[in-house]
Design a protein around this motif. Structure first.
Motif, short mmCIF file in Angstrom:
data_model
loop_
_atom_site.label_atom_id
_atom_site.label_comp_id
_atom_site.label_asym_id
_atom_site.label_seq_id
_atom_site.Cartn_x
_atom_site.Cartn_y
_atom_site.Cartn_z
N ILE A 140 0.84 -1.20 0.00
CA ILE A 140 0.00 0.00 0.00
C ILE A 140 0.87 1.25 0.00
O ILE A 140 0.63 2.21 -0.75
CB ILE A 140 -0.94 0.00 1.22
CG1 ILE A 140 -1.97 -1.13 1.08
CG2 ILE A 140 -1.65 1.35 1.36
CD1 ILE A 140 -2.83 -1.33 2.32
N LEU A 141 1.92 1.25 0.83
CA LEU A 141 2.83 2.39 0.88
C LEU A 141 3.56 2.57 -0.45
O LEU A 141 3.66 3.68 -0.98
CB LEU A 141 3.84 2.21 2.01
CG LEU A 141 4.91 3.29 2.16
CD1 LEU A 141 4.28 4.65 2.43
CD2 LEU A 141 5.89 2.92 3.28
N GLY A 142 4.07 1.46 -1.00
CA GLY A 142 4.81 1.53 -2.25
C GLY A 142 3.94 2.01 -3.40
O GLY A 142 4.36 2.85 -4.21
N VAL A 143 2.71 1.51 -3.47
CA VAL A 143 1.79 1.94 -4.53
C VAL A 143 1.45 3.42 -4.36
O VAL A 143 1.36 4.17 -5.34
CB VAL A 143 0.50 1.08 -4.51
CG1 VAL A 143 -0.59 1.72 -5.36
CG2 VAL A 143 0.81 -0.33 -5.01
N GLY A 144 1.28 3.85 -3.11
CA GLY A 144 1.01 5.26 -2.87
C GLY A 144 2.13 6.16 -3.37
O GLY A 144 1.88 7.21 -3.96
N ILE A 145 3.37 5.73 -3.16
CA ILE A 145 4.51 6.50 -3.64
C ILE A 145 4.52 6.55 -5.16
O ILE A 145 4.74 7.60 -5.78
CB ILE A 145 5.83 5.90 -3.11
CG1 ILE A 145 5.90 6.06 -1.58
CG2 ILE A 145 7.04 6.57 -3.77
CD1 ILE A 145 7.06 5.34 -0.94
N MET A 146 4.25 5.39 -5.80
CA MET A 146 4.23 5.34 -7.27
C MET A 146 3.13 6.24 -7.84
O MET A 146 3.33 6.98 -8.80
CB MET A 146 4.02 3.91 -7.76
CG MET A 146 5.22 3.00 -7.59
SD MET A 146 4.97 1.44 -8.44
CE MET A 146 3.50 0.81 -7.65
N VAL A 147 1.95 6.15 -7.24
CA VAL A 147 0.82 6.94 -7.73
C VAL A 147 1.09 8.43 -7.57
O VAL A 147 0.80 9.23 -8.48
CB VAL A 147 -0.48 6.55 -6.98
CG1 VAL A 147 -1.59 7.54 -7.27
CG2 VAL A 147 -0.90 5.14 -7.40
N PRO A 267 11.83 5.08 -15.40
CA PRO A 267 10.92 5.37 -14.28
C PRO A 267 11.44 6.52 -13.44
O PRO A 267 12.65 6.74 -13.32
CB PRO A 267 10.92 4.05 -13.48
CG PRO A 267 11.42 3.01 -14.42
CD PRO A 267 12.37 3.72 -15.35
N SER A 268 10.51 7.26 -12.84
CA SER A 268 10.90 8.37 -11.96
C SER A 268 11.49 7.82 -10.67
O SER A 268 11.37 6.62 -10.36
CB SER A 268 9.68 9.23 -11.63
OG SER A 268 8.75 8.50 -10.83
N GLY A 269 12.12 8.70 -9.92
CA GLY A 269 12.72 8.28 -8.66
C GLY A 269 11.71 7.68 -7.69
O GLY A 269 11.96 6.65 -7.05
N ARG A 270 10.52 8.32 -7.59
CA ARG A 270 9.50 7.81 -6.68
C ARG A 270 8.92 6.48 -7.17
O ARG A 270 8.56 5.63 -6.36
CB ARG A 270 8.40 8.85 -6.49
CG ARG A 270 8.74 9.91 -5.46
CD ARG A 270 7.61 10.89 -5.25
NE ARG A 270 7.48 11.82 -6.39
CZ ARG A 270 6.53 12.74 -6.47
NH1 ARG A 270 5.61 12.84 -5.52
NH2 ARG A 270 6.49 13.57 -7.50
N GLY A 275 8.33 1.02 -6.29
CA GLY A 275 8.44 -0.31 -6.88
C GLY A 275 9.34 -1.22 -6.07
O GLY A 275 9.07 -2.42 -5.94
N ALA A 276 10.43 -0.67 -5.52
CA ALA A 276 11.32 -1.47 -4.68
C ALA A 276 10.59 -1.97 -3.44
O ALA A 276 10.78 -3.12 -3.01
CB ALA A 276 12.55 -0.64 -4.30
N ALA A 280 10.01 -5.89 -2.73
CA ALA A 280 10.52 -6.45 -1.47
C ALA A 280 9.40 -7.13 -0.69
O ALA A 280 9.57 -8.21 -0.13
CB ALA A 280 11.16 -5.34 -0.64
N ALA A 281 8.22 -6.48 -0.67
CA ALA A 281 7.08 -7.08 0.01
C ALA A 281 6.66 -8.37 -0.66
O ALA A 281 6.33 -9.37 0.01
CB ALA A 281 5.92 -6.09 0.02
N LEU A 282 6.66 -8.39 -1.99
CA LEU A 282 6.27 -9.59 -2.71
C LEU A 282 7.23 -10.74 -2.44
O LEU A 282 6.81 -11.87 -2.17
CB LEU A 282 6.21 -9.30 -4.21
CG LEU A 282 5.89 -10.48 -5.12
CD1 LEU A 282 4.51 -11.02 -4.82
CD2 LEU A 282 6.00 -10.08 -6.59
#
Length: 302
Positions: A140-147, A267-270, A275-276, A280-282
């Motif tokens: 959820i955190l990682g997707v939020g950063i990507m979005v 890809p952008s930095g965020r 994505g990392a 990592a979670a996966l």
């Protein structure tokens, strides 16, 4: 003394086939970027038409005519539900890639196992371990950063919504396959391809494409979607499902690499940071799942 834990030749073949499926699926977004067709529905029509024909030919060669008919007849309503889900995700992938960076779409796909675990907890009352809960929150955190990165760069909210819908639909499909473990994936994917093609036919502005684009669409449908599915369903029957899932993560790693090499879509930095976190979670979830062993029977792969 012989090491009884060493992989057998059959297991090595399964590993190679599943790795081949990840490779085949990974270059889908890169192929789509080369296609000069502007109408996304036209792309969906031709891609899914070629994928459906490829999978139908695959079943006819493997199971002969009578066996193929039996596979379709044995699908039932659960199999039809999976086919509709496959049609939706195939359509949403193409439309999302036309609106948002491929890396974002693929990294949403990486969260599918965790979406499935969460939905299985709600619907099937399956327990979720602390490791899985931690992985879900990390996703959820990682997707939020990507979005936030995509919106900040002027990305399409609709494209992100379509990408986010893909793991949600896959989670529903996973719950159905766990409830009905006899579902056969090849006829469902074949039927879903033709359903998606029929829907796209009603929405496409034109079916006319150049010879160059038609060749790319054949690769996009038959060699990306169809061949990837054929390799996966064949190889996944030879190795544990957790190992197949781990090998399948190569798709999420390779897809952004193809975009950088072939299209300079960096890809952008965020996006990289988010994505990392997702990857990592996966990996944490899949490795923990492999150590615990499967609790539920898998759906019939073929």
């Amino acid at each position: 003394m012989t090491d009884i834990t060493a992989p057998t030749p059959r297991a090595w073949l399964g590993i190679a086939l599943v790795a081949g499926s990840a490779l085949a699926w990974s270059y889908g977004g890169a192929i789509q970027r080369f296609i000069g067709v502007e109408d996304g529905w036209t792309i969906v029509f031709w891609r899914c038409q070629f994928a459906g024909l490829f999978l139908l030919a695959f079943m006819l060669l493997r199971d002969r005519f009578d066996g193929t008919i039996r596979l379709f007849r044995s699908m039932g309503w659960p199999g039809f539900f999976i086919a509709v889900g496959f049609a939706l995700v195939s359509t949403f992938f193409v439309l999302a890639v036309t609106m948002t960076p491929v890396a974002n779409v693929v990294l949403f796909l990486a969260s599918i196992p965790l979406f499935a675990a969460l939905l299985a907890r709600i619907v099937l009352k399956e327990p979720i371990s602390p490791v899985t809960w931690g992985a879900i929150f990390a996703v959820i955190l990682g997707v939020g950063i990507m979005v936030s990165s995509s919106i900040g760069d002027g990305g399409s909210i609709l494209g992100l919504a379509l990408a986010a819908a893909i793991p949600a639909i896959f989670a529903c499909m996973t719950v159905v396959t766990r409830s009905y473990p006899g579902i056969r994936m090849t006829p469902a994917a074949c039927g879903g391809s033709f359903i998606a093609s029929a829907i796209a036919a009603s929405q496409a502005g034109t079916f006319a494409v150049s010879g160059h684009d038609l060749a790319l669409l054949f690769c996009f449908g038959a060699l990306n979607l169809g061949l990837g599915m054929a390799l996966y369903v064949t190889g996944a029957r030879m190795i544990p499902s957790a190992l197949a899932a781990l090998i399948g993560t190569a798709e999420m790693i390779l897809a952004p690499v193809w975009m950088v090499i072939l299209h300079n879509e960096i890809p952008s930095g965020r996006t990289i940071i988010g994505g990392a976190l997702v990857m990592a979670a996966l990996f944490t979830y899949l490795i923990n799942h492999a150590r615990q062993g499967p609790r539920h029977p898998d759906a019939a792969a073929a």
